[in-house]
Design a protein around this motif. Structure first.
Motif, PDB file in Angstrom:
ATOM      1  N   ALA A 169       0.836  -1.214   0.000  1.00  0.00           N
ATOM      2  CA  ALA A 169       0.000   0.000   0.000  1.00  0.00           C
ATOM      3  C   ALA A 169       0.872   1.266   0.000  1.00  0.00           C
ATOM      4  O   ALA A 169       0.523   2.265  -0.637  1.00  0.00           O
ATOM      5  CB  ALA A 169      -0.937  -0.014   1.217  1.00  0.00           C
ATOM      6  N   VAL A 170       2.012   1.217   0.688  1.00  0.00           N
ATOM      7  CA  VAL A 170       2.914   2.384   0.700  1.00  0.00           C
ATOM      8  C   VAL A 170       3.507   2.584  -0.699  1.00  0.00           C
ATOM      9  O   VAL A 170       3.640   3.719  -1.174  1.00  0.00           O
ATOM     10  CB  VAL A 170       4.023   2.212   1.778  1.00  0.00           C
ATOM     11  N   LEU A 171       3.820   1.500  -1.401  1.00  0.00           N
ATOM     12  CA  LEU A 171       4.352   1.642  -2.772  1.00  0.00           C
ATOM     13  C   LEU A 171       3.305   2.257  -3.707  1.00  0.00           C
ATOM     14  O   LEU A 171       3.636   3.050  -4.590  1.00  0.00           O
ATOM     15  CB  LEU A 171       4.822   0.281  -3.305  1.00  0.00           C
ATOM     16  N   VAL A 172       2.047   1.891  -3.486  1.00  0.00           N
ATOM     17  CA  VAL A 172       0.963   2.508  -4.273  1.00  0.00           C
ATOM     18  C   VAL A 172       0.930   4.012  -3.996  1.00  0.00           C
ATOM     19  O   VAL A 172       0.823   4.838  -4.913  1.00  0.00           O
ATOM     20  CB  VAL A 172      -0.403   1.869  -3.930  1.00  0.00           C
ATOM     21  N   ARG A 173       1.030   4.356  -2.734  1.00  0.00           N
ATOM     22  CA  ARG A 173       1.024   5.774  -2.335  1.00  0.00           C
ATOM     23  C   ARG A 173       2.190   6.519  -3.017  1.00  0.00           C
ATOM     24  O   ARG A 173       2.011   7.593  -3.589  1.00  0.00           O
ATOM     25  CB  ARG A 173       1.132   5.844  -0.808  1.00  0.00           C
ATOM     26  N   TYR A 174       3.388   5.932  -2.975  1.00  0.00           N
ATOM     27  CA  TYR A 174       4.548   6.613  -3.545  1.00  0.00           C
ATOM     28  C   TYR A 174       4.442   6.723  -5.066  1.00  0.00           C
ATOM     29  O   TYR A 174       4.870   7.710  -5.662  1.00  0.00           O
ATOM     30  CB  TYR A 174       5.839   5.877  -3.164  1.00  0.00           C
ATOM     31  N   GLU A 175       3.862   5.693  -5.694  1.00  0.00           N
ATOM     32  CA  GLU A 175       3.721   5.725  -7.158  1.00  0.00           C
ATOM     33  C   GLU A 175       2.868   6.924  -7.574  1.00  0.00           C
ATOM     34  O   GLU A 175       3.178   7.613  -8.541  1.00  0.00           O
ATOM     35  CB  GLU A 175       3.095   4.404  -7.649  1.00  0.00           C
ATOM     36  N   GLY A 176       1.809   7.184  -6.798  1.00  0.00           N
ATOM     37  CA  GLY A 176       0.910   8.286  -7.156  1.00  0.00           C
ATOM     38  C   GLY A 176       1.380   9.639  -6.648  1.00  0.00           C
ATOM     39  O   GLY A 176       1.134  10.663  -7.266  1.00  0.00           O
ATOM     40  N   PHE A 177       2.089   9.636  -5.530  1.00  0.00           N
ATOM     41  CA  PHE A 177       2.398  10.894  -4.837  1.00  0.00           C
ATOM     42  C   PHE A 177       3.818  11.387  -5.115  1.00  0.00           C
ATOM     43  O   PHE A 177       4.071  12.581  -5.177  1.00  0.00           O
ATOM     44  CB  PHE A 177       2.195  10.651  -3.335  1.00  0.00           C
ATOM     45  N   VAL A 178       4.747  10.427  -5.325  1.00  0.00           N
ATOM     46  CA  VAL A 178       6.159  10.823  -5.466  1.00  0.00           C
ATOM     47  C   VAL A 178       6.611  10.763  -6.931  1.00  0.00           C
ATOM     48  O   VAL A 178       7.293  11.659  -7.420  1.00  0.00           O
ATOM     49  CB  VAL A 178       7.080   9.905  -4.611  1.00  0.00           C
ATOM     50  N   ARG A 179       6.226   9.699  -7.642  1.00  0.00           N
ATOM     51  CA  ARG A 179       6.747   9.538  -9.005  1.00  0.00           C
ATOM     52  C   ARG A 179       6.107  10.573  -9.943  1.00  0.00           C
ATOM     53  O   ARG A 179       4.895  10.790  -9.882  1.00  0.00           O
ATOM     54  CB  ARG A 179       6.445   8.115  -9.525  1.00  0.00           C
TER      55      ARG A 179
END
Ligand code: 99T
Length: 201
Positions: A107-117
């Motif tokens: 779930a954190v990787l999903v968050r980073y994909e949308g928020f950081v990348r």
């Protein structure tokens, strides 16, 4: 003890919940930091080369990470009894913790994909792959939830924290519809004081 933390992190929350259950929450000096995988505060990097939270700086200056190591430290040193020492109970609790932590990792990787990348580099296949890990883990937790009862150990606490993080970041998944038994267990278990006191805003 200094705990690098952010209220959004389910891994930090696990540490805070374990500290409360062990009766030593007042010994944690909380140092709030904002971070992503591409921006890590220098102070944290100096204590933890991986630049992740939770990181716990002990009074002797040594820094412990990650959440499993910190929780084991607290439970051992302060006799919390949250990590059974031997037998089936131990392996069940640790396996449940691994399921919940892996769920949060995805779930954190999903968050980073949308928020950081950057938007032009985002990949929906990656997001789907990670969300599918969460969905499969939910199926397993649903099928096992009848065995949880009112057991409180590192496994059940980790599961409750993971579910609340999913509510926080992925409410559109509406996990309760697919996991009604787990939802019923969660409604009761999440009333526990340590969980209520650490709810993300
Ligand atoms: O990956 C990074 O460089 C920064 N990310 C973190 O430090 C996250 C914060 S959760 N922590 C972990 O991934 C720790 C995982 C480790 N296995 C453990 O401690 O158990 C942030 C969640 C959010 O902002 O929504």
């Amino acid at each position: 003890m200094k705990l690098y933390h952010n209220p959004a992190s389910p891994f930090v929350r696990k540490v805070r919940v374990v500290a409360l259950e062990c009766g030593v929450a007042d010994q944690l000096q909380l140092e709030e930091i904002a971070l992503t995988p591409v921006s890590t505060p220098d102070t944290l990097q100096a204590d933890n080369p991986l630049g992740k939270i939770p990181s716990l700086v002990l009074d002797n200056g040594q820094c412990l990470y990650d959440s499993r190591v910190i929780c084991e430290y607290l439970d051992t040193e302060f006799k919390g009894g949250l990590i059974p020492a031997t037998g089936d109970a131990r392996w069940q609790a640790l396996r449940l913790q691994a399921t919940a932590d892996g769920f949060c990792d995805a779930a954190v990787l999903v968050r980073y994909e949308g928020f950081v990348r950057p938007e032009d580099k985002q990949w929906s296949g990656w997001i789907d792959g990670q969300l599918n890990k969460c969905r499969r883990a939910l199926d397993v937790l649903e099928s096992e939830s009848s065995t949880f009862g009112d057991r409180c150990d590192i496994g059940t606490l980790s599961v409750a924290i993971a579910l609340e993080y999913f509510d926080f970041r992925n409410a559109d998944e509406q996990w309760r519809k697919k996991a009604p038994s787990l939802a019923a267990w969660y409604e009761a278990f999440s009333q526990r004081k340590s969980l209520q006191q650490t709810k993300p805003a």
